[in-house]
Each structure stands twice: as C-alpha cells, then as structure tokens.
Write a protein that holds these residues in place. Structure first.
Motif, PDB file in Angstrom:
ATOM      1  N   ASN A 143       0.857  -1.171   0.000  1.00 50.06           N
ATOM      2  CA  ASN A 143       0.000   0.000   0.000  1.00 50.06           C
ATOM      3  C   ASN A 143       0.896   1.224   0.000  1.00 50.06           C
ATOM      4  O   ASN A 143       1.496   1.561   1.012  1.00 50.06           O
TER       5      ASN A 143
ATOM      6  N   ALA B  13      -0.048   4.390  -0.941  1.00 47.83           N
ATOM      7  CA  ALA B  13      -0.751   5.653  -0.762  1.00 47.83           C
ATOM      8  C   ALA B  13      -0.476   6.214   0.631  1.00 47.83           C
ATOM      9  O   ALA B  13      -0.430   5.490   1.619  1.00 47.83           O
TER      10      ALA B  13
ATOM     11  N   THR C 268      -3.546   3.271   7.431  1.00 46.10           N
ATOM     12  CA  THR C 268      -3.919   3.340   6.013  1.00 46.10           C
ATOM     13  C   THR C 268      -5.220   4.096   5.785  1.00 46.10           C
ATOM     14  O   THR C 268      -5.730   4.130   4.675  1.00 46.10           O
TER      15      THR C 268
ATOM     16  N   ASP D 147      -7.681   7.463   5.680  1.00 49.19           N
ATOM     17  CA  ASP D 147      -7.781   8.907   5.599  1.00 49.19           C
ATOM     18  C   ASP D 147      -8.599   9.363   6.803  1.00 49.19           C
ATOM     19  O   ASP D 147      -9.552   8.686   7.212  1.00 49.19           O
TER      20      ASP D 147
END
Length: 146
Positions: free
Chosen positions: A3, A5, A36, A38
C-alpha cells in the motif's frame, strides 16, 4: 500487499498537530489501526477550538468511525489525552459538566484524576447525570468500542 498511498489527515477548526498526536496515541496505545485510513476532522459550524479538553471526544469519534461502532448519543467525553494514553482533567470541570447536562447528555466520561483534582465536581453534578471516571484512552476504547 503493498500500500503505497499516503493517508490524508485533514483538520478544520481543530489543530492539525493535535489531531496527529491523537491518531498516534489511538494507534500505539489503544490498538486502533489507522495507518492506512484517511482522517477528516471538522468542528461543526465553523467553530475553532484549541481546547485540549476535546481530545477525548475527538479520539472516541475517530475510534468509533474506524471500528464502525456507534457511540451512545447521550454520552459526552471530556478530557485531554496525553502521549501515554492517560487522561487529564480540564480546567473549570464543573462548568463543563453543567453545560453537557444542559445540552441533554445523560452520561459524562471524565478522567479519573478529576475526581480528586476537582473535589467540588461530585457535589455539583446535576441530577440525572451519570459521571464515569476512566484512567486512559485504552479503558475508554475497550468500554465503548469493543
């Protein structure tokens, strides 16, 4: 699984550094995995707060969203969250309890230290209000989220 991002942390009306600190404590101390995710935090109605007493409410809101568990709408959370996960009582606790009662809250979660630090609070609790004392964010998350 890779991951790559970078999760976004956006705060409106709340100090973004305070948000980052609360997220770190939730992750490290209370086991709420947010690495992970937001996170968007916004104070209602354009209100701006730099008040550490809102830390516990912010932390519990984030934890409940992350775990998809609704918090009781009749419960207010008041207290500063330290880096170790302990809770500190805010100043003027009597006034905060009275205001929460006026707003219709039936249960108020406060730092356990507030019982000894603010001896007057126990005498000035409005009738029909339950005060729950908790020592840490860990205890609070375990009681309301898990």
């Amino acid at each position: 699984e890779v991951n790559l991002a970078m999760p976004r942390r956006v705060a409106t009306g709340v100090d973004s550094r305070r948000l980052l600190s609360i997220l770190a404590v939730l992750e490290k101390r209370a086991g709420v995995r947010l690495g992970t995710c937001d996170v968007f935090l916004s104070a209602v109605g354009g209100f701006v707060t730099r008040e550490p007493a809102s830390d516990l409410a912010v932390a519990m809101s984030i934890a409940s969203a992350a775990k998809r568990v609704a918090l009781p709408s009749s419960t207010a959370f008041v207290g500063e969250v330290t880096l170790t996960g302990e809770l500190r009582p805010p100043p003027e606790l009597d006034r905060r309890v009275a205001e929460a009662a006026r707003l219709g809250f039936k249960e108020i979660v406060l730092p356990a230290k507030s019982a000894s630090a603010n001896r007057g609070t126990a005498r000035s609790v409005p009738s029909g209000i339950d005060i729950l004392n908790t020592k840490s964010i860990i205890d609070c998350v375990q009681k309301y989220i898990r």
